[in-house]
Scaffold this motif. Sequence first.
Motif, PDB file in Angstrom:
ATOM      1  N   ALA A 107     -38.937  -8.463 -29.460  1.00 27.73           N
ATOM      2  CA  ALA A 107     -39.150  -7.471 -30.577  1.00 27.73           C
ATOM      3  C   ALA A 107     -39.675  -7.571 -31.561  1.00 27.73           C
ATOM      4  N   THR A 108     -39.884  -6.575 -32.251  1.00 25.03           N
ATOM      5  CA  THR A 108     -40.964  -6.488 -33.302  1.00 25.03           C
ATOM      6  C   THR A 108     -40.475  -6.212 -34.637  1.00 25.03           C
ATOM      7  N   GLY A 109     -41.272  -6.573 -35.633  1.00 23.86           N
ATOM      8  CA  GLY A 109     -40.790  -5.977 -36.893  1.00 23.86           C
ATOM      9  C   GLY A 109     -39.851  -7.169 -37.524  1.00 23.86           C
ATOM     10  N   ASN A 110     -39.053  -6.769 -38.617  1.00 24.48           N
ATOM     11  CA  ASN A 110     -38.158  -7.885 -39.241  1.00 24.48           C
ATOM     12  C   ASN A 110     -36.663  -7.402 -38.674  1.00 24.48           C
ATOM     13  N   ARG A 111     -36.576  -6.622 -37.684  1.00 26.23           N
ATOM     14  CA  ARG A 111     -35.198  -6.394 -37.266  1.00 26.23           C
ATOM     15  C   ARG A 111     -34.741  -7.779 -36.449  1.00 26.23           C
ATOM     16  N   PHE A 112     -35.647  -8.446 -35.594  1.00 24.17           N
ATOM     17  CA  PHE A 112     -35.135  -9.188 -34.946  1.00 24.17           C
ATOM     18  C   PHE A 112     -35.953 -10.557 -35.474  1.00 24.17           C
ATOM     19  N   VAL A 113     -35.206 -11.758 -35.452  1.00 21.86           N
ATOM     20  CA  VAL A 113     -35.901 -12.960 -35.587  1.00 21.86           C
ATOM     21  C   VAL A 113     -35.628 -13.952 -34.494  1.00 21.86           C
ATOM     22  N   ILE A 124     -21.414  -2.076 -22.990  1.00 24.12           N
ATOM     23  CA  ILE A 124     -21.104  -2.086 -21.722  1.00 24.12           C
ATOM     24  C   ILE A 124     -20.862  -0.691 -21.162  1.00 24.12           C
ATOM     25  N   ALA A 125     -20.495   0.386 -22.362  1.00 20.74           N
ATOM     26  CA  ALA A 125     -19.940   1.878 -22.000  1.00 20.74           C
ATOM     27  C   ALA A 125     -21.290   2.477 -21.710  1.00 20.74           C
ATOM     28  N   ALA A 126     -22.381   2.130 -22.075  1.00 14.46           N
ATOM     29  CA  ALA A 126     -23.840   2.864 -21.738  1.00 14.46           C
ATOM     30  C   ALA A 126     -24.230   2.292 -20.195  1.00 14.46           C
ATOM     31  N   VAL A 127     -23.591   1.266 -19.871  1.00 17.80           N
ATOM     32  CA  VAL A 127     -24.084   0.895 -18.366  1.00 17.80           C
ATOM     33  C   VAL A 127     -22.931   0.520 -17.499  1.00 17.80           C
ATOM     34  N   GLY A 160     -28.770  -8.002 -41.684  1.00 15.27           N
ATOM     35  CA  GLY A 160     -28.531  -7.052 -42.728  1.00 15.27           C
ATOM     36  C   GLY A 160     -27.330  -6.147 -42.034  1.00 15.27           C
ATOM     37  N   PRO A 161     -26.590  -5.437 -42.913  1.00 11.19           N
ATOM     38  CA  PRO A 161     -25.540  -4.640 -42.473  1.00 11.19           C
ATOM     39  C   PRO A 161     -26.010  -3.402 -41.729  1.00 11.19           C
ATOM     40  N   ARG A 162     -25.457  -3.171 -40.393  1.00  9.86           N
ATOM     41  CA  ARG A 162     -25.763  -2.103 -39.385  1.00  9.86           C
ATOM     42  C   ARG A 162     -27.351  -1.920 -39.182  1.00  9.86           C
ATOM     43  N   VAL A 163     -28.168  -2.726 -39.935  1.00 10.97           N
ATOM     44  CA  VAL A 163     -29.765  -2.799 -39.512  1.00 10.97           C
ATOM     45  C   VAL A 163     -29.776  -3.323 -38.025  1.00 10.97           C
ATOM     46  N   GLY A 164     -30.644  -2.681 -37.202  1.00 12.83           N
ATOM     47  CA  GLY A 164     -30.774  -3.073 -36.024  1.00 12.83           C
ATOM     48  C   GLY A 164     -29.595  -2.890 -34.975  1.00 12.83           C
ATOM     49  N   ARG A 165     -28.344  -2.401 -35.396  1.00 13.02           N
ATOM     50  CA  ARG A 165     -27.463  -2.129 -34.594  1.00 13.02           C
ATOM     51  C   ARG A 165     -27.777  -1.288 -33.359  1.00 13.02           C
ATOM     52  N   ASP A 166     -28.532  -0.429 -33.264  1.00  8.16           N
ATOM     53  CA  ASP A 166     -28.751   0.331 -32.202  1.00  8.16           C
ATOM     54  C   ASP A 166     -29.770  -0.572 -31.230  1.00  8.16           C
ATOM     55  N   GLU A 167     -30.713  -1.158 -31.895  1.00 10.52           N
ATOM     56  CA  GLU A 167     -31.638  -2.111 -31.200  1.00 10.52           C
ATOM     57  C   GLU A 167     -30.496  -3.072 -30.359  1.00 10.52           C
ATOM     58  N   GLY A 168     -29.767  -3.821 -31.248  1.00 11.39           N
ATOM     59  CA  GLY A 168     -28.924  -4.634 -30.713  1.00 11.39           C
ATOM     60  C   GLY A 168     -28.089  -4.156 -29.224  1.00 11.39           C
ATOM     61  N   LEU A 169     -27.587  -3.037 -29.406  1.00 13.69           N
ATOM     62  CA  LEU A 169     -27.082  -2.349 -28.290  1.00 13.69           C
ATOM     63  C   LEU A 169     -28.198  -2.391 -27.144  1.00 13.69           C
ATOM     64  N   ALA A 170     -29.129  -1.642 -27.143  1.00  9.32           N
ATOM     65  CA  ALA A 170     -30.125  -1.703 -26.300  1.00  9.32           C
ATOM     66  C   ALA A 170     -30.620  -3.024 -25.912  1.00  9.32           C
ATOM     67  N   PHE A 171     -30.674  -3.825 -26.535  1.00 13.86           N
ATOM     68  CA  PHE A 171     -30.969  -5.199 -26.122  1.00 13.86           C
ATOM     69  C   PHE A 171     -29.894  -5.677 -25.127  1.00 13.86           C
ATOM     70  N   VAL A 172     -28.592  -5.706 -25.371  1.00 13.66           N
ATOM     71  CA  VAL A 172     -27.574  -5.986 -24.689  1.00 13.66           C
ATOM     72  C   VAL A 172     -27.689  -5.120 -23.162  1.00 13.66           C
ATOM     73  N   ALA A 173     -27.793  -3.830 -23.414  1.00 13.83           N
ATOM     74  CA  ALA A 173     -27.796  -3.087 -22.167  1.00 13.83           C
ATOM     75  C   ALA A 173     -29.052  -3.436 -21.364  1.00 13.83           C
ATOM     76  N   ASP A 174     -30.210  -3.543 -21.805  1.00 13.43           N
ATOM     77  CA  ASP A 174     -31.589  -3.975 -21.119  1.00 13.43           C
ATOM     78  C   ASP A 174     -31.104  -5.290 -20.231  1.00 13.43           C
ATOM     79  N   ALA A 175     -30.379  -6.295 -21.055  1.00  8.78           N
ATOM     80  CA  ALA A 175     -30.314  -7.593 -20.445  1.00  8.78           C
ATOM     81  C   ALA A 175     -29.270  -7.271 -19.225  1.00  8.78           C
ATOM     82  N   LEU A 176     -28.691  -6.437 -19.280  1.00  7.80           N
ATOM     83  CA  LEU A 176     -27.593  -6.194 -18.198  1.00  7.80           C
ATOM     84  C   LEU A 176     -28.074  -5.429 -16.909  1.00  7.80           C
ATOM     85  N   VAL A 177     -28.996  -4.367 -17.234  1.00  9.02           N
ATOM     86  CA  VAL A 177     -29.702  -3.730 -15.982  1.00  9.02           C
ATOM     87  C   VAL A 177     -30.988  -4.227 -15.651  1.00  9.02           C
TER      88      VAL A 177
END
Length: 180
Positions: A1-7, A60-63, A18-35
Amino acid sequence: ATGNRFVRTPYMSRVLRGPRVGRDEGLAFVADALVGDGAGGVVMAGELGVGKTRRAREAIAAVEDRFAVEWVAATAASSAIPFGALAHLVDDDAVGSAEDRLRMARAITTSLERRAGDRPLLLVVDDAQWLDARAAVVVHQLIASGRTKGVLPRRTEELAPGPVVACWQGGWTERLEPQP
């Protein structure tokens, strides 16, 4: 990942800042790791109350249409019983003796594979830090075999069993650290 959302942290971890920062990216990260073809899933490590279970459910609901999903809830009480969090998956007659650990491990694996049918298995173990050592070995072996994807939310303030830690340290899964 890039930027300051992931370390980047040790063992291929990702930390959401941060609060709720990167939440969508985190969900996408999990979904990508699963599929994706690479990882066998994700260990979601964080403090009590950061929303690991909720985030796991959303990802999980997304996949879930691609998997046979099995949810297991480990608890402090089940950790005192050999295979405690997974024992409900087998009938009493599947195991000869309570001390027949190899037969129990195989019965659990067979039961999960039977439940999945011809679909890939996605095993979700909520509060994975409370898996007893024997159940943790079964979960690790299923993920390491490549036959099962796993999502393992766990509390960082609790010691996790070695096989759960080995899931991300051995590169079998990714590790995500959601922040409040």
